[in-house]
Scaffold this motif. Structure first.
Motif, PDB file in Angstrom:
ATOM      1  N   GLN A  80       0.795  -1.225   0.000  1.00  0.00           N
ATOM      2  CA  GLN A  80       0.000   0.000   0.000  1.00  0.00           C
ATOM      3  C   GLN A  80       0.826   1.274   0.000  1.00  0.00           C
ATOM      4  O   GLN A  80       0.279   2.361  -0.121  1.00  0.00           O
ATOM      5  N   ARG A  83      -0.249   4.003   2.576  1.00  0.00           N
ATOM      6  CA  ARG A  83      -1.674   4.336   2.624  1.00  0.00           C
ATOM      7  C   ARG A  83      -2.415   3.567   3.708  1.00  0.00           C
ATOM      8  O   ARG A  83      -3.634   3.484   3.695  1.00  0.00           O
ATOM      9  N   VAL A  84      -1.665   3.016   4.656  1.00  0.00           N
ATOM     10  CA  VAL A  84      -2.266   2.296   5.772  1.00  0.00           C
ATOM     11  C   VAL A  84      -1.567   2.708   7.056  1.00  0.00           C
ATOM     12  O   VAL A  84      -0.363   2.914   7.083  1.00  0.00           O
ATOM     13  N   LYS A 112      -9.788   9.588   9.164  1.00  0.00           N
ATOM     14  CA  LYS A 112     -10.297   9.735   7.798  1.00  0.00           C
ATOM     15  C   LYS A 112     -10.273  11.201   7.368  1.00  0.00           C
ATOM     16  O   LYS A 112      -9.950  11.523   6.219  1.00  0.00           O
ATOM     17  N   ASP A 117      -5.386  10.288   2.372  1.00  0.00           N
ATOM     18  CA  ASP A 117      -4.744   9.296   1.501  1.00  0.00           C
ATOM     19  C   ASP A 117      -4.727   7.897   2.100  1.00  0.00           C
ATOM     20  O   ASP A 117      -4.432   6.917   1.396  1.00  0.00           O
ATOM     21  N   VAL A 118      -5.013   7.785   3.391  1.00  0.00           N
ATOM     22  CA  VAL A 118      -5.025   6.475   4.040  1.00  0.00           C
ATOM     23  C   VAL A 118      -6.304   5.741   3.645  1.00  0.00           C
ATOM     24  O   VAL A 118      -7.402   6.281   3.780  1.00  0.00           O
ATOM     25  N   ILE A 119      -6.145   4.505   3.168  1.00  0.00           N
ATOM     26  CA  ILE A 119      -7.315   3.763   2.688  1.00  0.00           C
ATOM     27  C   ILE A 119      -7.838   2.756   3.712  1.00  0.00           C
ATOM     28  O   ILE A 119      -9.005   2.391   3.664  1.00  0.00           O
ATOM     29  N   PHE A 120      -6.990   2.296   4.625  1.00  0.00           N
ATOM     30  CA  PHE A 120      -7.498   1.436   5.684  1.00  0.00           C
ATOM     31  C   PHE A 120      -6.550   1.430   6.872  1.00  0.00           C
ATOM     32  O   PHE A 120      -5.385   1.842   6.784  1.00  0.00           O
ATOM     33  N   TRP A 200     -11.656  -0.402   6.897  1.00  0.00           N
ATOM     34  CA  TRP A 200     -11.548   0.290   5.616  1.00  0.00           C
ATOM     35  C   TRP A 200     -12.111   1.703   5.724  1.00  0.00           C
ATOM     36  O   TRP A 200     -13.165   1.917   6.309  1.00  0.00           O
ATOM     37  N   LYS A 202     -12.188   3.774   2.821  1.00  0.00           N
ATOM     38  CA  LYS A 202     -12.683   4.149   1.496  1.00  0.00           C
ATOM     39  C   LYS A 202     -13.434   2.990   0.860  1.00  0.00           C
ATOM     40  O   LYS A 202     -13.196   1.843   1.187  1.00  0.00           O
TER      41      LYS A 202
END
Length: 202
Positions: A80, A83-84, A112, A117-120, A200, A202
């Protein structure tokens, strides 16, 4: 913030490192971004693993906090590319009347907002200390179970220390090297399985 009185008996640990909260549980007090030093002060008092080195962001109030770091899983972080985030610690003060899942839910919304940019998010339930039900109550999904990543859990002067902390300070997890650094102050015992949870965004 109430300081820990050494003359008091140790409180019974709750599901996530704090004392068992009273019933019925309430919603968390207002949550805001807090400094790493404030978060680590609470972790030092109330969490069995103590403070965290390398905090990216922490959210909380006077009675508890959630602390996030870079994800230490090569599978997640490598794939990722930043992004995590990992929920490394969360804790509540002894006897807190609010639900930890409430604090977690608010914290997720703030992450969030502040880290688009963090997706999970990912975290691990140490099955020796809790079952992970609080993550499920906060809407996190169970994502498998693994054996202890490390063969041993370290303690220094009788206080448990995570391998994450040892690596951050010494850039090694090798037992022989750690013994050379700490001598008889450090000891090791077998680890237990951990359960991974993901949220999650997104």
């Amino acid at each position: 913030m109430r300081l820990k009185d050494s003359s008091e008996p140790a409180p019974r640990r709750g599901e996530e490192g704090g004392a068992a909260p009273t019933q019925p549980l309430q919603k968390s007090p207002q949550v805001s971004r807090i400094s790493a030093s404030v978060a680590n002060s609470m972790l030092s008092q109330w969490h069995y693993l103590g403070p965290v080195h390398g905090i990216i962001v922490a959210y909380g109030h006077r009675e508890g906090c959630c602390v996030f770091t870079n994800c230490r899983s090569y599978n997640f972080e490598g794939a990722q590319q930043g992004r995590v985030l990992e929920l490394a610690r969360m804790v509540g003060s002894p006897g807190h009347p609010w639900a930890m899942s409430s604090l977690m839910a608010v914290t997720v919304r703030l992450v969030k907002r502040d880290f688009p940019d963090v997706i999970f998010l990912v975290t691990y339930a140490d099955l020796e200390h809790h079952t992970g039900k609080v993550y499920e109550a906060a809407g996190w999904g169970r994502d498998g179970e693994r054996k202890g990543h490390h063969k041993f859990l370290a303690s220094i002067d009788g206080v448990a220390v995570s391998y994450r902390t040892l690596w951050d300070y010494h850039k090694t997890e090798n037992m022989e090297k750690l013994i050379a650094i700490y001598g008889p102050r450090i000891s090791f015992r077998p680890t237990c399985p951990k359960r991974r949870y993901v949220k999650w965004l997104k």
